[in-house]
Motif scaffolding. Structure first.
Motif, short mmCIF file in Angstrom:
data_model
loop_
_atom_site.label_atom_id
_atom_site.label_comp_id
_atom_site.label_asym_id
_atom_site.label_seq_id
_atom_site.Cartn_x
_atom_site.Cartn_y
_atom_site.Cartn_z
N SER A 85 34.71 35.14 32.99
CA SER A 85 33.42 35.64 33.46
C SER A 85 33.34 37.16 33.35
O SER A 85 34.35 37.86 33.47
CB SER A 85 33.15 35.20 34.90
OG SER A 85 33.59 36.19 35.81
N GLU A 86 32.15 37.65 33.10
CA GLU A 86 31.96 39.07 32.89
C GLU A 86 32.28 39.88 34.15
O GLU A 86 32.91 40.93 34.08
CB GLU A 86 30.51 39.32 32.47
CG GLU A 86 30.35 40.49 31.53
CD GLU A 86 28.93 40.52 30.97
OE1 GLU A 86 28.18 41.43 31.36
OE2 GLU A 86 28.59 39.62 30.17
N ASP A 87 31.85 39.37 35.31
CA ASP A 87 32.12 40.06 36.57
C ASP A 87 33.62 40.23 36.81
O ASP A 87 34.08 41.28 37.25
CB ASP A 87 31.53 39.28 37.76
CG ASP A 87 30.03 39.49 37.87
OD1 ASP A 87 29.50 40.34 37.14
OD2 ASP A 87 29.41 38.79 38.69
N TYR A 88 34.36 39.15 36.51
CA TYR A 88 35.79 39.21 36.75
C TYR A 88 36.46 40.21 35.81
O TYR A 88 37.32 40.99 36.21
CB TYR A 88 36.41 37.82 36.58
CG TYR A 88 37.84 37.76 37.06
CD1 TYR A 88 38.14 37.58 38.40
CD2 TYR A 88 38.89 37.92 36.16
CE1 TYR A 88 39.45 37.56 38.84
CE2 TYR A 88 40.20 37.89 36.59
CZ TYR A 88 40.48 37.70 37.93
OH TYR A 88 41.79 37.69 38.35
N GLN A 89 36.02 40.19 34.56
CA GLN A 89 36.56 41.14 33.57
C GLN A 89 36.28 42.57 34.01
O GLN A 89 37.13 43.45 33.90
CB GLN A 89 35.90 40.91 32.20
CG GLN A 89 36.08 39.50 31.66
CD GLN A 89 37.35 39.33 30.86
OE1 GLN A 89 38.15 40.24 30.79
NE2 GLN A 89 37.51 38.17 30.27
N THR A 90 35.06 42.80 34.52
CA THR A 90 34.70 44.12 34.99
C THR A 90 35.59 44.53 36.17
O THR A 90 36.09 45.65 36.22
CB THR A 90 33.22 44.13 35.44
OG1 THR A 90 32.43 43.67 34.36
CG2 THR A 90 32.77 45.52 35.87
N PHE A 91 35.79 43.59 37.09
CA PHE A 91 36.66 43.88 38.24
C PHE A 91 38.07 44.25 37.77
O PHE A 91 38.65 45.24 38.22
CB PHE A 91 36.70 42.67 39.19
CG PHE A 91 37.90 42.71 40.10
CD1 PHE A 91 37.97 43.64 41.12
CD2 PHE A 91 38.96 41.84 39.90
CE1 PHE A 91 39.09 43.70 41.94
CE2 PHE A 91 40.08 41.89 40.71
CZ PHE A 91 40.15 42.83 41.73
#
Lengths: 185, 185
Positions: free
Chosen positions: B114-120
């Motif tokens: 997921s994009e959010d997780y990658q960003t985190f």
């Protein structure tokens, strides 16, 4: 089904067919879409038989995955500590990168309290202790089991879980270098 | 619900209430018993609103857990490399041992793509790089980020996942000793 005349033989065949179906389905699709109905369909074993024998889907998955883990690669015996550790690290990296890799992690999460899983972990620990004892008998200075797990095995799993990108054999080999440097230092 | 007059404000409140409910429920009970109905009941937000906004339970859990992770402890700044590493290791061990520890692992399994997780993960990496860069500026010889993760963070997670027994602060501190011995050796 008719009452079995040779319950051991039929029982073992049913168990193997159901286990194979679970592992095949888990290789092919997401854990969350697995159901006893799909296992029944794939294995040719009646749902009622599966429910009677395993009770619940988590209990069935637990049983199948633990047996699959127990079938895993034997610990190496190459004649040297470095050789054994490198073979072990490269095999572990290949296992985690393989089609059942995610199962090992998920199995640990659902199974750490189950007796079968504890037995599997204890047996694996004994096998590794034997590998390290052989090195000691040859006059080498092997690490302790916990050090081996923490320095070599833990980062192999970390990469697969948190980066979603299992490491290759050469990267795994660097963990053995690290472990031996710690012993020598 | 009435149409919101201040959509930003109400929207943010709904999001916070739903997130809090998800995190509370995940602290209290098993992941598998979570449902949008239970989140609705706990948060006081209509099921229809939750479905409209998040679509599915996994998407909702993903969003709530990623935000929870992002709120996590800031990286330490103690004035020395050893001090920073020890504070970091002990904090990580405490986080994993805490009531949300199992969430971090499960979140990684469902969210790594997921994009959010990658960003985190990317933001966290930058924070750690800043911590290591400060050591370099002080004339110390810090490890690389990957070495830090592999030697210190990976075994902290391994113990929690595979032994189902998180380590304490003193054990975490030994990983920092190990890392600094590797740098010195």
């Amino acid at each position: 089904m008719q009452p079995a005349r040779r319950p051991g033989g039929r029982s073992a065949k049913v168990r193997a067919a159901v286990h194979d179906a679970v592992i095949d389905l888990l290789r092919e699709e997401d854990w969350d879409t697995l159901s006893i109905a799909r296992v029944a369909e794939r294995s040719g074993v009646h749902q009622a038989t599966i429910y009677r024998r395993w009770g619940t889907l988590p209990a069935l998955v637990d049983d199948a995955v633990t047996e699959q883990l127990a079938k895993g690669s034997p610990v190496p015996d190459t004649g040297s500590l470095r050789g054994d550790l490198e073979a072990y690290a490269m095999q572990a990296a290949a296992d985690v990168a393989g089609p059942l890799g995610h199962l090992y992690v998920r199995a640990a999460q659902v199974s750490t309290r189950s007796e079968d899983y504890q037995t599997f972990m204890a047996e694996r620990a004994v096998q590794l202790e034997v590998m390290l004892a052989r090195a000691r008998e040859r006059g080498e200075d092997p690490p302790g089991l916990l050090e081996l797990i923490e320095v070599v095995l833990a980062p192999i799993y970390y990469h697969a879980i948190f980066f979603n990108r299992p490491i290759g054999p050469e990267h795994a080999r660097t963990y053995v270098d690290r472990l031996l440097r710690l012993r020598a230092g």
